[in-house]
Design a protein around this motif. Sequence first.
Motif, PDB file in Angstrom:
ATOM      1  N   VAL A   1      -7.849  31.394 -11.924  1.00  0.00           N
ATOM      2  CA  VAL A   1      -7.850  32.807 -12.580  1.00  0.00           C
ATOM      3  C   VAL A   1      -7.872  32.583 -14.672  1.00  0.00           C
ATOM      4  CG1 VAL A   1      -4.843  33.240 -12.573  1.00  0.00           C
ATOM      5  CG2 VAL A   1      -7.252  35.159 -12.799  1.00  0.00           C
ATOM      6  N   GLU A   2      -6.794  32.017 -14.748  1.00  0.00           N
ATOM      7  CA  GLU A   2      -6.647  30.867 -16.053  1.00  0.00           C
ATOM      8  C   GLU A   2      -8.236  30.431 -16.980  1.00  0.00           C
ATOM      9  OE1 GLU A   2      -2.606  30.299 -13.676  1.00  0.00           O
ATOM     10  OE2 GLU A   2      -4.948  29.537 -13.557  1.00  0.00           O
ATOM     11  N   GLU A   3      -9.014  29.993 -16.016  1.00  0.00           N
ATOM     12  CA  GLU A   3      -9.863  29.886 -16.327  1.00  0.00           C
ATOM     13  C   GLU A   3     -10.887  31.468 -16.742  1.00  0.00           C
ATOM     14  OE1 GLU A   3     -12.838  26.339 -14.847  1.00  0.00           O
ATOM     15  OE2 GLU A   3     -10.634  26.680 -12.949  1.00  0.00           O
ATOM     16  N   GLY A   4     -11.238  32.222 -16.325  1.00  0.00           N
ATOM     17  CA  GLY A   4     -11.906  33.438 -16.373  1.00  0.00           C
ATOM     18  C   GLY A   4     -10.984  34.712 -17.515  1.00  0.00           C
ATOM     19  N   ARG A   5      -9.290  34.064 -17.763  1.00  0.00           N
ATOM     20  CA  ARG A   5      -9.106  35.065 -18.489  1.00  0.00           C
ATOM     21  C   ARG A   5      -9.565  33.698 -20.378  1.00  0.00           C
ATOM     22  NH1 ARG A   5      -2.970  33.760 -15.970  1.00  0.00           N
ATOM     23  NH2 ARG A   5      -3.374  36.052 -14.380  1.00  0.00           N
ATOM     24  N   TYR A   6      -9.682  32.477 -19.880  1.00  0.00           N
ATOM     25  CA  TYR A   6      -9.910  31.759 -21.270  1.00  0.00           C
ATOM     26  C   TYR A   6     -11.359  32.422 -21.994  1.00  0.00           C
ATOM     27  CZ  TYR A   6     -10.384  26.983 -24.231  1.00  0.00           C
ATOM     28  OH  TYR A   6     -11.112  26.792 -25.166  1.00  0.00           O
ATOM     29  N   VAL A   7     -12.195  32.633 -20.642  1.00  0.00           N
ATOM     30  CA  VAL A   7     -13.067  32.672 -21.009  1.00  0.00           C
ATOM     31  C   VAL A   7     -13.408  33.894 -21.902  1.00  0.00           C
ATOM     32  CG1 VAL A   7     -15.902  33.856 -20.243  1.00  0.00           C
ATOM     33  CG2 VAL A   7     -14.560  31.684 -19.207  1.00  0.00           C
ATOM     34  N   ALA A   8     -13.186  34.882 -21.117  1.00  0.00           N
ATOM     35  CA  ALA A   8     -13.082  36.165 -21.575  1.00  0.00           C
ATOM     36  C   ALA A   8     -12.886  36.770 -23.428  1.00  0.00           C
ATOM     37  CB  ALA A   8     -11.577  37.730 -21.048  1.00  0.00           C
ATOM     38  N   GLU A   9     -10.883  35.868 -23.651  1.00  0.00           N
ATOM     39  CA  GLU A   9     -10.474  35.441 -24.618  1.00  0.00           C
ATOM     40  C   GLU A   9     -11.404  34.760 -25.758  1.00  0.00           C
ATOM     41  OE1 GLU A   9      -6.961  32.977 -24.412  1.00  0.00           O
ATOM     42  OE2 GLU A   9      -5.815  34.264 -23.486  1.00  0.00           O
ATOM     43  N   LEU A  10     -12.185  33.646 -25.554  1.00  0.00           N
ATOM     44  CA  LEU A  10     -12.850  33.637 -26.124  1.00  0.00           C
ATOM     45  C   LEU A  10     -14.560  34.039 -26.629  1.00  0.00           C
ATOM     46  CD1 LEU A  10     -13.767  30.040 -25.540  1.00  0.00           C
ATOM     47  CD2 LEU A  10     -12.257  30.997 -27.134  1.00  0.00           C
ATOM     48  N   VAL A  11     -14.740  34.915 -25.660  1.00  0.00           N
ATOM     49  CA  VAL A  11     -15.688  36.149 -26.141  1.00  0.00           C
ATOM     50  C   VAL A  11     -15.849  37.200 -26.929  1.00  0.00           C
ATOM     51  CG1 VAL A  11     -18.149  37.620 -24.967  1.00  0.00           C
ATOM     52  CG2 VAL A  11     -17.270  34.736 -24.135  1.00  0.00           C
ATOM     53  N   PRO A  12     -16.233  37.775 -27.863  1.00  0.00           N
ATOM     54  CA  PRO A  12     -15.773  38.246 -28.699  1.00  0.00           C
ATOM     55  C   PRO A  12     -15.933  39.844 -28.096  1.00  0.00           C
ATOM     56  CG  PRO A  12     -16.950  36.758 -31.067  1.00  0.00           C
ATOM     57  CD  PRO A  12     -17.092  37.188 -28.893  1.00  0.00           C
ATOM     58  N   GLY A  13     -15.244  40.741 -28.467  1.00  0.00           N
ATOM     59  CA  GLY A  13     -15.108  42.495 -27.684  1.00  0.00           C
ATOM     60  C   GLY A  13     -14.856  42.119 -26.592  1.00  0.00           C
ATOM     61  N   ALA A  14     -15.092  41.564 -25.557  1.00  0.00           N
ATOM     62  CA  ALA A  14     -15.013  41.078 -23.820  1.00  0.00           C
ATOM     63  C   ALA A  14     -14.136  41.956 -23.846  1.00  0.00           C
ATOM     64  CB  ALA A  14     -15.118  39.529 -23.478  1.00  0.00           C
ATOM     65  N   LYS A  15     -14.807  43.004 -22.357  1.00  0.00           N
ATOM     66  CA  LYS A  15     -13.616  43.173 -20.786  1.00  0.00           C
ATOM     67  C   LYS A  15     -13.319  42.304 -20.015  1.00  0.00           C
ATOM     68  CE  LYS A  15     -13.148  47.313 -18.955  1.00  0.00           C
ATOM     69  NZ  LYS A  15     -13.632  48.376 -17.964  1.00  0.00           N
ATOM     70  N   TYR A  16     -12.124  42.557 -19.820  1.00  0.00           N
ATOM     71  CA  TYR A  16     -11.910  41.318 -18.624  1.00  0.00           C
ATOM     72  C   TYR A  16     -10.972  42.162 -17.910  1.00  0.00           C
ATOM     73  CZ  TYR A  16      -9.355  37.846 -15.743  1.00  0.00           C
ATOM     74  OH  TYR A  16      -8.921  37.076 -15.511  1.00  0.00           O
ATOM     75  N   VAL A  17     -11.410  42.126 -16.403  1.00  0.00           N
ATOM     76  CA  VAL A  17     -10.936  42.972 -15.426  1.00  0.00           C
ATOM     77  C   VAL A  17     -10.245  41.736 -14.305  1.00  0.00           C
ATOM     78  CG1 VAL A  17     -10.779  44.514 -13.429  1.00  0.00           C
ATOM     79  CG2 VAL A  17     -12.129  44.627 -15.932  1.00  0.00           C
ATOM     80  N   GLU A  18      -9.359  41.569 -13.734  1.00  0.00           N
ATOM     81  CA  GLU A  18      -8.566  40.334 -12.679  1.00  0.00           C
ATOM     82  C   GLU A  18      -7.919  41.121 -11.462  1.00  0.00           C
ATOM     83  OE1 GLU A  18      -4.679  38.174 -12.795  1.00  0.00           O
ATOM     84  OE2 GLU A  18      -5.934  37.528 -14.884  1.00  0.00           O
ATOM     85  N   LEU A  19      -8.962  41.092 -10.883  1.00  0.00           N
ATOM     86  CA  LEU A  19      -8.605  41.750  -9.685  1.00  0.00           C
ATOM     87  C   LEU A  19      -7.875  40.856  -8.032  1.00  0.00           C
ATOM     88  CD1 LEU A  19     -12.242  42.851  -8.937  1.00  0.00           C
ATOM     89  CD2 LEU A  19     -10.859  44.379  -9.750  1.00  0.00           C
ATOM     90  N   PRO A  20      -7.367  41.759  -7.526  1.00  0.00           N
ATOM     91  CA  PRO A  20      -6.961  40.882  -6.367  1.00  0.00           C
ATOM     92  C   PRO A  20      -8.025  40.040  -4.951  1.00  0.00           C
ATOM     93  CG  PRO A  20      -6.508  42.943  -5.876  1.00  0.00           C
ATOM     94  CD  PRO A  20      -7.395  43.438  -7.225  1.00  0.00           C
ATOM     95  N   GLY A  21      -7.068  39.279  -4.420  1.00  0.00           N
ATOM     96  CA  GLY A  21      -8.233  37.919  -3.723  1.00  0.00           C
ATOM     97  C   GLY A  21      -7.934  36.944  -3.626  1.00  0.00           C
ATOM     98  N   ASP A  22      -8.181  36.459  -2.985  1.00  0.00           N
ATOM     99  CA  ASP A  22      -8.409  35.222  -2.812  1.00  0.00           C
ATOM    100  C   ASP A  22      -9.930  34.062  -2.744  1.00  0.00           C
ATOM    101  OD1 ASP A  22      -5.389  34.628  -2.733  1.00  0.00           O
ATOM    102  OD2 ASP A  22      -5.479  34.270  -0.358  1.00  0.00           O
TER     103      ASP A  22
END
Length: 417
Positions: free
Chosen positions: A199-220
């Motif tokens: 999940v840290e990879e998704g957070r990292y990607v969202a931080e680098l894209v200007p204005g990106a909306k990041y949504v973290e969802l439960p699940g494996d």
Amino acid sequence: SHLEYFWKDESFSEFLRRLASFSRLILFDKRGTGLSDRVPLNELPTLEQRMDDVRCVMEAVGSERAALIGVSEGGPMSALFAATYPERTAALVMIGTYAKRIWAPDYQWAPTPAERERFIEEMREHWGGPVGVEERAPSKADDPLFREWWATYLRMGASPGAAIALTKMNAEVDVRDVLPTVRVPTLVLHRTGDKCLKVEEGRYVAELVPGAKYVELPGDDHLPFVGDQGAILDEIEEFLTGVRHKREPERVLATVLFARFGDMSKPALEQSTAHSPEQIRRFRAQVGREVAWSRGREIETAGEGVLATFDGPARAIRCARAIGECAARLGFEVRAGLHTGECDLLDENRIGGLPLEIGREICERAGAGEILVSHTVKDLVAGSGLRFEERGAEVFDIFPGRWQLYKVAVQGESPGR
């Protein structure tokens, strides 16, 4: 991927149909895979060539601008396309994706070279089987039908050599410098427990894209169509259309049967001398068979009873009778209640709606060995030969008014009225 074999898995086809319900959905197999022409391994498409292929597909189908959805390794390519061709990109959605695929001191979530080599060796040895299913779809990893579909899907998607070559190529991808140049509306989705891409990879990607909306969802699960796909699709639909989909339940007319096993509701029954665990198991199995023989659908079987639905009230009554006769032979106490009404069909073999509550209330008012029905059920079985006696009117807290109940007469027994 494989355009045709997508549809052989119910969850995958459901995922695609939902996307198509609010968009014009365009799918393609990348060069050298699926239904696309095979190419020599040294000519598998680079990210740049894959971008060209996307443009070619869009031009072929007359799409001037499109929202790109990149899943997993499709994320970096989609981001590169969006940055390079913003005029052709209406929006960008990345699901369970990454920026880099080899470990580095400043990107410590990716596999090390040794870990990648072990995975490539696994592909080399076991391609043809359900490779990687435990990490990509843990919630369905023990489902033999899904494992079989996944194994076939991989075989049809790429040859062993092509699969290994693509995996090695993807390992070299690094779009960290590209992500800050994306200037289109972007949504990044990631499941918290993703076992394939952290999940840290998704957070990292969202931080680098200007204005990106990041949504973290439960699940494996890593595969977006496995697990709670509805949550992912809801986010995509709202992001692209501005409206969150409200799923209206499908409704059908059904007769609901509640059968409560009085003795079986006692916690100590499993250890009682009157009924052995084997007798209980056999009785429950027989209940399931009776429901199936009456063309019913068993919704729930708990320790204290059963809930089933039927497409005909007469069949439901006869099933209740058969269950009662079986219970009497084995010394169980059974009471049943039936009502017919419009039920909501929910997911995972569940139903909802007022008829369930009414059927449950009727069952609670039945005596030992009795089958009680609502006036709705009685009126619908006219001419069936079933006979009834009045049990009086009852008031249910869940529904206004008084409900006239009837007891189903035992075969050979004269009705009270």
